[in-house]
Design a protein around this motif. Structure first.
Motif, short mmCIF file in Angstrom:
data_model
loop_
_atom_site.label_atom_id
_atom_site.label_comp_id
_atom_site.label_asym_id
_atom_site.label_seq_id
_atom_site.Cartn_x
_atom_site.Cartn_y
_atom_site.Cartn_z
N LEU A 124 0.83 -1.19 0.00
CA LEU A 124 0.00 0.00 0.00
C LEU A 124 0.87 1.25 0.00
O LEU A 124 0.64 2.20 -0.75
CB LEU A 124 -0.92 -0.03 1.23
CG LEU A 124 -1.94 1.08 1.37
CD1 LEU A 124 -2.87 1.09 0.17
CD2 LEU A 124 -2.73 0.90 2.65
N ASN A 125 1.91 1.23 0.85
CA ASN A 125 2.81 2.37 0.91
C ASN A 125 3.49 2.60 -0.43
O ASN A 125 3.64 3.72 -0.89
CB ASN A 125 3.87 2.15 2.01
CG ASN A 125 3.25 2.20 3.39
OD1 ASN A 125 2.14 2.71 3.56
ND2 ASN A 125 3.95 1.66 4.37
N SER A 126 3.92 1.49 -1.04
CA SER A 126 4.62 1.59 -2.31
C SER A 126 3.67 2.14 -3.39
O SER A 126 4.05 2.99 -4.19
CB SER A 126 5.12 0.20 -2.69
OG SER A 126 5.40 0.13 -4.03
N TYR A 127 2.44 1.66 -3.38
CA TYR A 127 1.44 2.11 -4.35
C TYR A 127 1.17 3.60 -4.17
O TYR A 127 1.20 4.38 -5.12
CB TYR A 127 0.16 1.29 -4.13
CG TYR A 127 -0.94 1.52 -5.12
CD1 TYR A 127 -0.80 1.14 -6.45
CD2 TYR A 127 -2.15 2.09 -4.72
CE1 TYR A 127 -1.82 1.34 -7.36
CE2 TYR A 127 -3.17 2.29 -5.62
CZ TYR A 127 -3.01 1.91 -6.93
OH TYR A 127 -4.02 2.10 -7.83
N ASP A 128 0.97 4.00 -2.93
CA ASP A 128 0.73 5.43 -2.64
C ASP A 128 1.92 6.28 -3.05
O ASP A 128 1.76 7.38 -3.58
CB ASP A 128 0.47 5.63 -1.14
CG ASP A 128 -0.96 5.27 -0.77
OD1 ASP A 128 -1.76 5.06 -1.70
OD2 ASP A 128 -1.25 5.18 0.44
N ALA A 129 3.13 5.75 -2.78
CA ALA A 129 4.34 6.51 -3.11
C ALA A 129 4.44 6.73 -4.61
O ALA A 129 4.83 7.80 -5.08
CB ALA A 129 5.57 5.76 -2.60
N LYS A 130 4.05 5.73 -5.38
CA LYS A 130 4.10 5.86 -6.84
C LYS A 130 3.10 6.92 -7.32
O LYS A 130 3.40 7.73 -8.19
CB LYS A 130 3.79 4.52 -7.51
CG LYS A 130 4.93 3.52 -7.39
CD LYS A 130 4.52 2.19 -7.99
CE LYS A 130 5.63 1.17 -7.85
NZ LYS A 130 5.24 -0.15 -8.35
N LEU A 131 1.92 6.88 -6.74
CA LEU A 131 0.91 7.86 -7.14
C LEU A 131 1.38 9.27 -6.80
O LEU A 131 1.23 10.21 -7.60
CB LEU A 131 -0.43 7.57 -6.46
CG LEU A 131 -1.09 6.23 -6.81
CD1 LEU A 131 -2.44 6.10 -6.14
CD2 LEU A 131 -1.25 6.06 -8.31
N ALA A 138 4.47 6.31 -15.46
CA ALA A 138 3.59 5.28 -14.87
C ALA A 138 3.97 3.90 -15.40
O ALA A 138 4.03 2.92 -14.64
CB ALA A 138 2.13 5.59 -15.18
N ILE A 139 4.25 3.82 -16.68
CA ILE A 139 4.64 2.53 -17.27
C ILE A 139 5.96 2.05 -16.65
O ILE A 139 6.10 0.89 -16.28
CB ILE A 139 4.74 2.64 -18.80
CG1 ILE A 139 3.33 2.82 -19.39
CG2 ILE A 139 5.42 1.40 -19.41
CD1 ILE A 139 3.30 3.17 -20.86
#
Ligand code: SF4
Length: 263
Positions: A66-73, A175-176
């Motif tokens: 979740l943290n990684s996903y949020d960090a990417k966004l 993003a890719i």
């Protein structure tokens, strides 16, 4: 002599190999059941859609993922702002409103760019297919560039829309690279007017080759019926009169915007 294989229904073999697999939702940690013959699934709790590969690649714990996903966004937002966007926001694709009527306006009253490029109607799939396509995504980066309204009617207009397409394509590329393999960018304005104004024809449409600007030119949102005014409302940004390629506000500021679908 008849073997047991001869007695089995021929259709049962593939079916018997299809089993459910359990994954952890990257958005809310709920369990998502995805069958082995499916490419992805929707979280039963938060309704976010994920590709299976995205869930499989998730790091060790759901919280880390979740943290990684949020960090990417967050990084995508920073990239957009660092590239020239005035503001950028992450929105759920479930709030993207697609109106057939808006797409129809490209044709009637006819937009001056109608039919001139591969990225505009009638050469794009349109609202119906776009709505289906949207189902495969859960999040999007929505961004805008604010300028004084007079720029829209000046010689700087083209540069503004070039920047818009470049930011959209840049977010898509980032993003890719982050693993959102199917990221897809959309921008305002016709790429024919923006990039190929000196050419008589769109090269891709003329059947003489590929697009001259694959790294930057992105499809126009209008032709898919994407309701930009609603996106402004969702992002909490000042809204005004929704023109074909821009939103003009009462304080003589105009905004042009782009959208990048991610998982
Ligand atoms: S060749 Fe030019 S007009 Fe055609 S899609 Fe590419 S940028 Fe647009």
């Amino acid at each position: 002599m008849t073997s047991t294989n001869d007695l089995r229904c021929p259709g049962s073999d593939p079916l018997s190999r299809v089993v459910p697999e359990l994954f952890q939702c990257l958005a809310c940690n709920e369990e998502i059941e995805i069958w082995t013959d499916e490419v992805g699934g929707r979280c039963p709790s938060c309704k976010t859609y994920f590709k299976k590969i995205q869930l499989s690649n998730a790091t060790t714990t759901p919280q880390n993922a979740l943290n990684s996903y949020d960090a990417k966004l967050k990084q995508l937002i920073q990239n957009a702002q660092g590239s020239g966007a005035t503001e950028a926001a992450i929105i759920s694709t479930r709030v993207i409103v697609v109106d057939d009527d808006l797409a129809d306006k490209c044709r009637e009253p006819r937009c001056e760019n109608y039919g001139l490029s591969r990225s505009c109607p009638p050469h794009i799939s349109g609202p119906t297919v776009f709505k289906e396509h949207l189902e495969e995504f859960s999040q999007a980066v929505f961004f805008k560039i604010d300028v004084p309204s007079e720029i829209l009617y000046s010689s700087e207009r083209r540069e503004l829309f070039q920047l818009l397409h470049e930011i959209a394509a840049g977010i898509e590329k980032s993003a890719i690279e982050m693993g959102f393999a199917h990221a897809q960018a959309y921008a305002g304005g016709s790429c024919k007017k923006v990039f190929c104004y000196d050419y008589p024809e769109c090269l891709a449409l003329a059947g003489e080759g590929e697009c001259r600007n694959p790294g930057y030119a992105r499809p126009s949102m209008s032709g898919f019926g994407i309701n930009v005014a609603k996106l402004f409302e969702t992002a909490g940004w000042n809204t005004g009169t929704n023109t074909h390629d821009a939103v003009s506000t009462a304080n003589k500021t105009a905004s042009v915007c782009g959208l990048v679908l991610i998982y």
